[in-house]
Scaffold this active site. Structure first.
Site, PDB file in Angstrom:
ATOM      1  N   LYS A 295      -9.997   1.011  -2.657  1.00 50.20           N
ATOM      2  CA  LYS A 295     -10.093   0.514  -1.272  1.00 50.20           C
ATOM      3  C   LYS A 295     -11.464   0.847  -0.675  1.00 50.20           C
ATOM      4  CE  LYS A 295      -7.487   0.668   3.115  1.00 50.20           C
ATOM      5  NZ  LYS A 295      -6.421   1.372   3.863  1.00 50.20           N
TER       6      LYS A 295
ATOM      7  N   GLU B  25       0.861  -1.195   0.000  1.00 49.66           N
ATOM      8  CA  GLU B  25       0.000   0.000   0.000  1.00 49.66           C
ATOM      9  C   GLU B  25       0.900   1.249   0.000  1.00 49.66           C
ATOM     10  OE1 GLU B  25      -2.435   0.416   3.561  1.00 49.66           O
ATOM     11  OE2 GLU B  25      -3.977   1.485   2.446  1.00 49.66           O
TER      12      GLU B  25
ATOM     13  N   CYS C 113      -5.045  -3.762   2.576  1.00 49.75           N
ATOM     14  CA  CYS C 113      -4.756  -3.486   3.988  1.00 49.75           C
ATOM     15  C   CYS C 113      -5.922  -3.708   4.956  1.00 49.75           C
ATOM     16  CB  CYS C 113      -4.204  -2.063   4.092  1.00 49.75           C
ATOM     17  SG  CYS C 113      -3.343  -1.718   5.627  1.00 49.75           S
TER      18      CYS C 113
HETATM   19  O1  LIG Z   1      -3.101   7.094   4.964  1.00 49.07           O
HETATM   20  C1  LIG Z   1      -2.051   6.792   4.383  1.00 49.07           C
HETATM   21  O2  LIG Z   1      -1.030   7.479   4.395  1.00 49.07           O
HETATM   22  C2  LIG Z   1      -1.995   5.496   3.648  1.00 49.07           C
HETATM   23  N1  LIG Z   1      -2.915   4.548   4.133  1.00 49.07           N
HETATM   24  C3  LIG Z   1      -2.660   3.745   5.168  1.00 49.07           C
HETATM   25  O3  LIG Z   1      -1.606   3.731   5.741  1.00 49.07           O
HETATM   26  C4  LIG Z   1      -3.782   2.875   5.593  1.00 49.07           C
HETATM   27  C5  LIG Z   1      -4.850   3.785   6.090  1.00 49.07           C
HETATM   28  S1  LIG Z   1      -4.262   4.961   7.292  1.00 49.07           S
HETATM   29  N2  LIG Z   1      -3.374   1.947   6.605  1.00 49.07           N
HETATM   30  C6  LIG Z   1      -4.139   0.933   6.988  1.00 49.07           C
HETATM   31  O4  LIG Z   1      -5.198   0.659   6.425  1.00 49.07           O
HETATM   32  C7  LIG Z   1      -3.588   0.142   8.169  1.00 49.07           C
HETATM   33  C8  LIG Z   1      -4.525  -0.936   8.657  1.00 49.07           C
HETATM   34  C9  LIG Z   1      -4.026  -1.544   9.891  1.00 49.07           C
HETATM   35  O5  LIG Z   1      -2.933  -1.312  10.352  1.00 49.07           O
HETATM   36  C10 LIG Z   1      -4.901  -2.495  10.598  1.00 49.07           C
HETATM   37  O6  LIG Z   1      -5.963  -2.910  10.073  1.00 49.07           O
HETATM   38  O7  LIG Z   1      -4.548  -2.852  11.734  1.00 49.07           O
END
Ligand SMILES: O=C(O)CNC(=O)[C@H](CS)NC(=O)CCC(=O)C(=O)O
Length: 271
Positions: free
Chosen positions: A115, A42, A157
Site C-alpha cells: 500500500k 483490507e 483502500c
Molecule cells: O490500520 C488498520 O488497522 C488497517 N488499515 C486501515 O483500516 C486503513 C488505514 S487506517 N484504512 C483506510 O485506508 C481507510 C480509508 C478511508 O476510509 C478513506 O479514504 O476515506
C-alpha cells in the site's frame, strides 16, 4: 472471456482464527467455474483491535499461517484469490508493509503490492485520528499482473483517492483493478461509491472493491457496501451492510468494447 467475480464483505475481528474460519465457510459455498476471482477486504485476517495488531500478526513474505491458509483455499476450491491486505514484516524494522497478494488456483503467490498511500487522516467519528504511518511503511511501486483471463492492477483502500495511481495501472495494461478496503463509515457514506465508479469510468476498467463492514471490537465502524463496477461505470453488484459474499459473472470483452467506442485514454494531454 467470462469471469466469475466474488467480493467477500467481512466484519473482521482481531482474532485471526475466527476470521479464517468464517472465510473457509464462505469459500466452501461458492459456485466455482473455470475462472473465479475472489477478492478479500483490507485487513481480512485481523482488524478492529489494538493499534499494534498488524505488527503482532505480520508474516515473512512467502511463509506463515495466513498465507498458507489462502494458498490452501485457492487450491482446494480452484480459485484466484486477492488476499486484500495483510501485514508483511520488514527486516530490521518495527513497521510492516500492508500488502495485497494474488494467489493462483495452484496456490502460488503470483504478485505482491505494498500500500502506497497511508491513511493519516482526521475523521469525525469515534476513532477520530487515523495514523496508519505509525505502524506501516509506505510502498513505492505499482503492481499489474497478467493472468489467463485479464491483467489485474492492485491497490488498497485510501489509494482510491489518488487517481494518478490508477492512470499508471491502466497504462500498464490493467483491465481489472482491485481496491480491497476498510473504508470508514463516515468517509464511506460521503465518498465510497463515487470514488469507485470514478476510477472505473476514467480508466475504463472493472473495479472490484470489497470492504469491511459493521462495528469492530475497538469501536471502529466501517461502511460495507462492497461493490463491483464495470468499465462504463455501471454497478455489477453491490452489498448492503451485511457480511457475506456476492458473486457475479462479468464479460471481459466489455473493457475493449468501451475503450474502442470512447478512446478517451488516447486523447490524454498530460500523462
Ligand atoms: O490500520 C488498520 O488497522 C488497517 N488499515 C486501515 O483500516 C486503513 C488505514 S487506517 N484504512 C483506510 O485506508 C481507510 C480509508 C478511508 O476510509 C478513506 O479514504 O476515506
Amino acid at each position: 472471456m467470462n469471469l466469475s467475480v466474488v467480493t467477500m464483505q467481512m466484519s473482521s475481528t482481531p482474532k485471526v482464527e475466527e476470521n479464517l474460519l468464517w472465510l473457509s465457510e464462505q469459500f466452501s459455498r461458492l459456485q466455482t467455474t473455470e475462472n473465479c476471482l475472489v477478492v478479500l477486504p483490507e485487513c481480512f485476517a485481523c482488524f478492529g483491535g489494538a493499534e499494534n495488531e498488524q505488527a503482532r500478526i505480520a508474516e515473512d513474505y512467502g511463509n506463515g499461517p495466513i498465507q498458507d491458509f489462502i494458498a490452501h483455499q485457492a487450491r482446494k476450491f480452484n480459485l484466484w484469490i486477492v488476499a486484500g491486505s495483510m501485514p508483511l514484516k520488514i527486516k530490521d524494522s518495527e513497521l510492516v508493509y500492508a500488502s495485497s497478494l494474488l494467489f493462483s488456483p495452484e496456490g502460488q503467490c503470483q504478485a505482491r503490492y505494498n500500500k502506497m498511500h497511508l491513511f493519516d487522516v482526521d475523521v469525525a467519528d469515534a476513532t477520530g485520528q487515523y495514523r496508519e504511518s505509525a505502524t506501516t511503511q509506505a510502498g513505492s511501486s505499482i503492481t499489474v499482473v497478467e493472468t489467463p483471463f485479464a491483467k489485474i492492477g492492485l491497490s488498497i483502500c485510501y489509494d482510491v483517492r489518488f487517481p494518478e495511481l490508477y492512470r499508471k495501472l491502466q497504462a500498464e495494461g490493467a483491465e481489472i483493478i482491485c481496491v480491497p478496503s476498510a473504508f470508514t463509515y463516515v468517509t464511506g457514506q460521503a465518498h465510497w461509491q463515487v470514488l469507485m465508479r470514478a476510477r472505473a469510468i476514467e480508466n475504463q476498467c472493472f473495479v472490484v472493491a470489497p470492504n469491511q463492514t459493521g462495528t469492530h471490537p475497538n469501536g471502529r465502524q466501517t461502511w460495507g457496501r462492497s461493490v463491483v463496477v464495470d468499465p462504463w461505470g455501471e454497478i455489477v453488484h453491490q452489498h448492503s451492510e451485511q457480511k457475506g459474499y456476492l458473486q457475479s459473472k462479468i464479460d471481459l470483452d466489455r473493457v475493449r468494447q468501451v475503450r474502442s467506442k470512447m478512446p478517451n485514454l488516447q486523447h490524454r494531454k498530460l500523462f
